[in-house]
Scaffold this motif. Structure first.
Motif, PDB file in Angstrom:
ATOM      1  N   HIS A  13     -49.178  31.324  -0.300  1.00 58.01           N
ATOM      2  CA  HIS A  13     -50.613  31.304  -0.637  1.00 58.01           C
ATOM      3  C   HIS A  13     -51.176  29.900  -0.432  1.00 58.01           C
ATOM      4  N   ILE A  14     -52.454  29.733  -0.739  1.00 57.67           N
ATOM      5  CA  ILE A  14     -53.081  28.439  -0.392  1.00 57.67           C
ATOM      6  C   ILE A  14     -52.498  27.273  -1.193  1.00 57.67           C
ATOM      7  N   GLY A  15     -51.943  27.553  -2.382  1.00 58.28           N
ATOM      8  CA  GLY A  15     -51.323  26.483  -3.168  1.00 58.28           C
ATOM      9  C   GLY A  15     -50.118  25.919  -2.433  1.00 58.28           C
ATOM     10  N   HIS A  16     -49.333  26.808  -1.834  1.00 54.38           N
ATOM     11  CA  HIS A  16     -48.167  26.350  -1.075  1.00 54.38           C
ATOM     12  C   HIS A  16     -48.620  25.513   0.129  1.00 54.38           C
ATOM     13  N   LEU A  17     -49.639  26.023   0.807  1.00 56.07           N
ATOM     14  CA  LEU A  17     -50.124  25.296   1.981  1.00 56.07           C
ATOM     15  C   LEU A  17     -50.633  23.913   1.572  1.00 56.07           C
ATOM     16  N   TYR A  18     -51.266  23.854   0.419  1.00 51.97           N
ATOM     17  CA  TYR A  18     -51.801  22.570  -0.077  1.00 51.97           C
ATOM     18  C   TYR A  18     -50.673  21.551  -0.272  1.00 51.97           C
ATOM     19  N   SER A  19     -49.574  21.990  -0.918  1.00 49.21           N
ATOM     20  CA  SER A  19     -48.407  21.102  -1.100  1.00 49.21           C
ATOM     21  C   SER A  19     -47.958  20.548   0.254  1.00 49.21           C
ATOM     22  N   ALA A  20     -47.847  21.445   1.239  1.00 47.29           N
ATOM     23  CA  ALA A  20     -47.355  21.037   2.554  1.00 47.29           C
ATOM     24  C   ALA A  20     -48.366  20.135   3.268  1.00 47.29           C
ATOM     25  N   LEU A  21     -49.660  20.404   3.070  1.00 46.44           N
ATOM     26  CA  LEU A  21     -50.691  19.595   3.737  1.00 46.44           C
ATOM     27  C   LEU A  21     -50.745  18.168   3.206  1.00 46.44           C
ATOM     28  N   LEU A  22     -50.552  18.044   1.898  1.00 46.07           N
ATOM     29  CA  LEU A  22     -50.551  16.692   1.324  1.00 46.07           C
ATOM     30  C   LEU A  22     -49.424  15.867   1.937  1.00 46.07           C
ATOM     31  N   ALA A  23     -48.252  16.491   2.034  1.00 40.58           N
ATOM     32  CA  ALA A  23     -47.113  15.783   2.626  1.00 40.58           C
ATOM     33  C   ALA A  23     -47.399  15.489   4.100  1.00 40.58           C
ATOM     34  N   ASP A  24     -48.006  16.444   4.777  1.00 41.77           N
ATOM     35  CA  ASP A  24     -48.300  16.271   6.199  1.00 41.77           C
ATOM     36  C   ASP A  24     -49.275  15.114   6.416  1.00 41.77           C
TER      37      ASP A  24
END
Ligand code: MSP
Length: 593
Positions: A59-70
């Motif tokens: 979900h978007i929460g998971h994507l958010y975690s990955a985007l911050l790292a990215d």
């Protein structure tokens, strides 16, 4: 109530281990070799996302975690020359009771569930432009080797013993809970059920003989680590919260489950009747990726930055550093913590049916649009609320109107018919503010703009350092507004290229605006890579001119040559970011519901 009674001690005594840890403390955090370590840190960096549970689709929460790292990772690549190595890992967390139960209730084998959902995460991250260098699945053979080796090191160091564990276990959160963290809630059938106070997930009473890790010995070493490195956990309120937790005694931690109860996991070496606790298994993924137990991992380990959500802070800031210290390693360099996304004010959950599908969002808002939204609106210190209209409003105003409009205003054929980066006239815009003269056209606000954009890269750097990416984007956005104000003030569309009085000033106005855009495009690369590429290409900025090391803003103003002056702009390739509000049928539907 959580009760642990020691049945058997394994390995060396705990007491001797305590003094060993106290001796080794300064070696890890002392300042004597700081210079050398800092150099090593600049040369290499290792960013990690949490590994994601495969019990349900992303979900978007998971994507958010990955985007911050990215974004952190891309920012670093932009800041440093290509010789500096950056590693970035993500992956899926596939063992444990939660996955075992999810597979059973879906009527599929755990491996089938893991393969399917892990592939969904991989595809999502590819589509969203997550620039990871490694993807790990905890069901891989290399990981089993790493976890079992790590276990044996702890065992050899006398940090594991067998004991009776009795207490609450929450399968959804995969954690043990003390009595004080459990409450009663009405269940679906109207009965009172015990649930976790923090997550609201059901808990069950567990009583079994397990292997137990001497976590209690690590309270003081952890306190020393955190007090000696105030930025270890960023932002500060999370650092403070962990130190508060450490004010209380740390109970030892059960690190295995009976295999008859939990078979989906890695067996304890030499004791098949026990399966290794999924959090120990999962945390070791950070080592597996960098080659542990082979010595090569040591060149990456000291430079690790974990990006995690606030719900898993205890596991990363207490259990993990304690396990690492126990195994003779240093704690991670940084733990960056973010808060959560709620949807229309509620926690996102399958049972509430309000889970936002990130793929739909990437399709609707474009990859760069949705990346920008999540990173511009996501505030690490607080939870943020998601709703579609908010995305449309933000993207239309900041990307389509403000940034896209600005680009259009200084590149459109009718205003810039030569299609070049015009010449900057130092007589019209002298370096010294407040000078008077017939050819001087720059006003006080124009000097404010130049100084705001000149200091923007440093501001952005500080915000990235403090894990406040949204503030970096806010600062860029504010400068974009100021630049539009600059154009509005001088209305270049009313000036005439044919007039010898207007022409130098018209060129200067466009030159300044294009220089501002070059800075914005460069700084936006970690967040909106394609959009930034489109912008910089339109300005004629080549691939080798896009690093932060080359970002000399408005050199002519500062008395230096400008490599862009007189250069042809890149080809026109359409709107930078088309407005969303008129073009999308789904939006009408979203407004009605
Ligand atoms: N498997 C563990 C992590 C093990 S790491 C050694 C786990 N997985 S998770 O899938 O539940 O969560 C992964 C990440 O997603 C966590 O950082 C978590 O905070 C984040 N998020 C989960 N829900 C979220 C929101 N609603 N909003 C933002 N991030 C969220 O925990």
């Amino acid at each position: 109530m959580l009760r642990i009674s020691v049945l058997r001690l394994l390995g060396r005594s705990g007491a001797s281990r305590v003094s060993l840890l106290q001796d080794s403390g300064p070696r890890h955090y002392g300042s004597s070799s700081l210079g050398a370590r800092d150099d090593a840190r600049e040369a290499r960096a290792y960013f990690t996302t949490p590994i994601f549970y495969v019990n349900a689709a992303p979900h978007i929460g998971h994507l958010y975690s990955a985007l911050l790292a990215d974004a952190l990772c891309r920012y670093r690549r932009l800041r440093l020359p290509s010789t500096a190595a950056t590693r970035f890992s993500t992956g899926t967390d596939e063992h444990g009771l939660k996955i075992q139960q999810a597979a059973a209730s879906a009527g599929v084998a755990p491996t089938e569930l893991c393969d399917r959902v892990s592939a969904q995460f991989q595809q999502l991250f590819r589509e969203a432009g997550i620039s990871s260098t490694d993807f790990i699945r905890t069901t891989e053979a290399r990981h089993r080797v790493a976890v079992q080796h790590f276990w044996e090191v702890l065992e050899d160091r006398g940090l594991l013993y067998k004991g009776l564990y009795e207490g609450w276990y929450c399968a959804s959160d995969e954690c043990f809970l003390p009595e004080a963290k459990v409450t009663q809630q009405l269940g679906p059938s109207g009965d009172l059920c015990p649930v976790s106070l923090e997550s609201g997930h059901p808990v069950s009473w567990t009583k079994e003989e397990n292997y137990i890790f001497r976590l209690s010995q690590f309270r003081e070493p952890l306190q020393r680590w955190l007090r000696g490195d105030p930025q270890a956990i960023t932002p500060e309120p999370f650092h403070h919260a962990v130190l508060q937790w450490l004010e209380e005694e740390l109970p030892d931690l059960s690190v295995s489950r009976r295999s008859s109860h939990l078979h989906w996991g890695i067996p304890v070496p030499g004791d098949d009747s026990q399966t290794i606790y999924v959090w120990l298994d999962a945390l070791v993924n950070y080592l597996t990726v960098i080659g542990y137990p082979n010595a090569e991992f040591e060149s990456w380990w000291p430079v690790t930055s974990h990006i995690i959500g606030k719900d898993i802070l205890k596991f990363h800031a207490i259990y993990w550093p304690a396990l690492l210290l126990g195994a003779g390693m240093s704690p991670p360099h940084r733990i960056y913590v973010h808060s959560h996304w709620t949807v229309c004010g509620q926690k996102m959950s399958k049972s509430l049916g309000n889970v936002v599908d990130p793929k739909t969002c990437l399709d609707r808002y474009t990859v760069d649009g949705f990346r920008y939204f999540l990173l511009r609106q996501g505030v690490p210190n607080w939870d943020c609320d998601y709703y579609d209209e908010k995305v449309v409003r933000l993207l239309d105003s900041e990307l389509a109107d403000a940034l896209g409009g600005l680009l259009n205003r200084c590149t459109a054929n009718r205003i810039n018919p030569s299609g070049t980066y015009p010449v900057f006239c130092t007589t019209c815009f002298p370096r010294e503010p407040g000078l008077m003269g017939p050819s001087i056209r720059a006003q006080t606000e124009d000097y404010d703009l130049v100084s705001a954009v000149a200091t923007l890269p440093k501001q952005v750097a500080d915000h990235y350092d403090n894990f406040q990416i949204y503030k970096a984007l806010e600062a860029v956005s504010s400068c974009v507004r100021q630049t539009n104000g600059f154009l509005q003030r001088h209305a270049p569309w009313k000036l005439n290229w044919e007039s010898p009085v207007d022409a130098p000033w018209l060129g200067t106005v466009l030159h300044v605006a294009l220089e501002c855009l070059r800075v914005f495009g460069t700084l936006l690369q970690p967040v909106t890579p394609s959009l930034a590429d489109k912008l910089l290409s339109r300005l004629g900025v080549s691939a080798t001119e896009r690093g932060l090391g080359q970002l000399y803003f408005l050199p002519r103003f500062y008395g230096r040559p400008c490599p862009f002056e007189g250069r042809r702009l890149g080809p026109e390739t359409g709107l930078l970011f088309p407005r969303l509000d008129q073009s999308r049928a789904w939006l009408v539907k979203a407004h009605r519901t």
